[in-house]
Design an enzyme around this catalytic site. Structure first.
Site, PDB file in Angstrom:
ATOM      1  N   CYS A  10       0.513  -1.311  -0.351  1.00 59.23           N
ATOM      2  CA  CYS A  10      -0.015   0.297  -0.074  1.00 59.23           C
ATOM      3  C   CYS A  10       0.727   1.293  -0.197  1.00 59.23           C
ATOM      4  O   CYS A  10       1.417   1.538   1.398  1.00 59.23           O
ATOM      5  CB  CYS A  10      -1.027   0.162   0.999  1.00 59.23           C
ATOM      6  SG  CYS A  10      -1.965   1.322   0.803  1.00 59.23           S
ATOM      7  N   CYS A  13      -0.307   4.089   2.218  1.00 57.65           N
ATOM      8  CA  CYS A  13      -0.482   3.718   3.353  1.00 57.65           C
ATOM      9  C   CYS A  13       0.920   4.246   4.170  1.00 57.65           C
ATOM     10  O   CYS A  13       1.498   4.854   4.690  1.00 57.65           O
ATOM     11  CB  CYS A  13      -0.624   2.377   4.003  1.00 57.65           C
ATOM     12  SG  CYS A  13      -2.001   1.798   2.889  1.00 57.65           S
ATOM     13  N   ASP A  14       1.586   3.721   2.739  1.00 56.27           N
ATOM     14  CA  ASP A  14       3.887   3.574   3.725  1.00 56.27           C
ATOM     15  C   ASP A  14       4.306   4.608   2.622  1.00 56.27           C
ATOM     16  O   ASP A  14       5.530   4.408   3.468  1.00 56.27           O
ATOM     17  CB  ASP A  14       3.929   2.202   3.401  1.00 56.27           C
ATOM     18  CG  ASP A  14       2.877   1.028   3.948  1.00 56.27           C
ATOM     19  OD1 ASP A  14       2.179   1.565   5.643  1.00 56.27           O
ATOM     20  OD2 ASP A  14       2.676  -0.553   4.542  1.00 56.27           O
TER      21      ASP A  14
END
Ligand code: NDP
Length: 308
Positions: free
Chosen positions: A134, A137-138
């Protein structure tokens, strides 16, 4: 046999939000958490894009908070995974852990999707230490660093473009000599100055040390083996919606995502609603999943008023 007005399956942002709304609406919801309480979000560490948390929030803590919030309004949250479903007539028949049978007047499916991984032991070893599925997300944790994205579909292109705004260099590891992505996405990727496409390449090994990922060993279809230096290794080779148990009864698209009608959570079976990633191949964010969980609870509430 237990009978419930509103049965919710799934313990990600969609399921918990549905439980919050359904409990507050007096539907006495029962929620089964399935195999992964917290859902996909707990495979990451800090969530920085969930509104309301200026300094970010620990993913597990965010999910715990949603769970507690649902429980505080009386949602009955239970451990257990659904093993079979009969949606041929109402009330719907659901079996949990192969033994417990429940009849549900309404059903909210929020069973999520699972990111696909390559299946390399080194990839598993560095998961959460440089290996991620992701970028939204990261990606931020790799600011100014070099990273790689595996895949040639729309998701891979979108993730590579997202990362190209944050990172130094972005490699795309594409196993064929063409993208699967739409033309528009391809053009955007090809015109980004810091994205390099490594065509006809497969990953042999994710390389790293005790601090995490340091590189990847690739093998080209002509047999050439070479290493790239990277700090982040992002998988974007597709997701697998957790819809198998229901696809006999509900319409799904060609990739298995449950089809919902218009701007609602309604599936093709009256009284069954779907929320979160199991019905969303495009946005797949915690905040959009939560929003769709709210919609499903509201749709279930309206359905119960009209039909019971
Ligand atoms: P896709 O299935 O479309 O693409 C997967 C990509 O990963 C392909 O390039 C595939 O290669 C590659 N791949 C699969 N397995 C492996 C493997 N083991 N090793 C290396 N590469 C592999 O998945 P997406 O998640 O990209 O998209 C899913 C759906 O969602 C699509 O319909 C897409 O259009 C849609 N979507 C739309 C978006 C938008 O409209 N903005 C954004 C994101 C997704 P190969 O081509 O060789 O099979």
């Amino acid at each position: 046999m237990e009978r419930v007005k509103c049965l919710i399956l799934g313990a990600g942002p969609a399921g918990y939000t549905a439980a919050i709304y359904a409990a507050r609406a007096g539907l006495s919801p029962v929620l089964y958490e399935g195999m992964e309480p917290g859902g996909q979000l707990v495979t990451t560490t800090v969530v920085e894009n969930y509104p309301g948390f200026a300094s970010g929030v620990d993913a597990a803590a965010l999910m715990d908070a949603m769970r507690s919030q649902a429980a505080s309004f009386g949602a009955d949250i239970r451990r257990g995974a659904v093993t079979s479903a009969d949606l041929s007539s109402r009330p719907f028949g659901i079996t949990v852990d192969g033994e417990k049978r429940i009849e549900a007047d309404t059903l909210i499916i929020a069973t999520g999707a699972t990111a696909k991984y390559l299946g390399l032991p080194s990839e598993t070893r560095f998961r959460g230490m440089g290996v991620s599925a992701c970028a939204t997300c990261d990606g931020f944790f790799y600011r100014g660093k070099d990273v790689a994205v595996v895949g040639g579909g729309d998701t891979a292109c979108e993730e590579a473009l997202y990362l190209s705004n944050i990172c130094g260099k972005v490699y795309m590891i594409v196993r064929r000599d063409v993208f699967r992505a739409s033309k528009a996405m391809q053009e955007r990727v090809l015109s980004a100055s810091n994205i390099e496409i490594l065509w006809n390449c497969n990953t042999e090994e994710v390389l790293g040390d005790e601090n995490g990922v340091t590189g990847a060993r690739l093998v080209r279809t002509d047999g050439k083996v070479f290493d790239i230096k990277i700090d982040g290794f992002f998988l974007a080779i597709g997701h697998h919606p957790n819809s198998e148990l229901f696809s006999k009864w509900l319409e799904t698209d060609e990739n298995g995502y449950i089809v919902t009608g218009g701007k609602t959570s309604k599936t093709t079976v009256e009284g069954v609603f779907a929320a979160g990633d199991v019905q969303d191949p495009v946005y797949r964010q915690a905040v959009t999943a939560a929003a769709s969980g709210c919609m499903a609870a509201r749709d279930a509430e309206k359905f119960l008023i009209e039909h019971m």
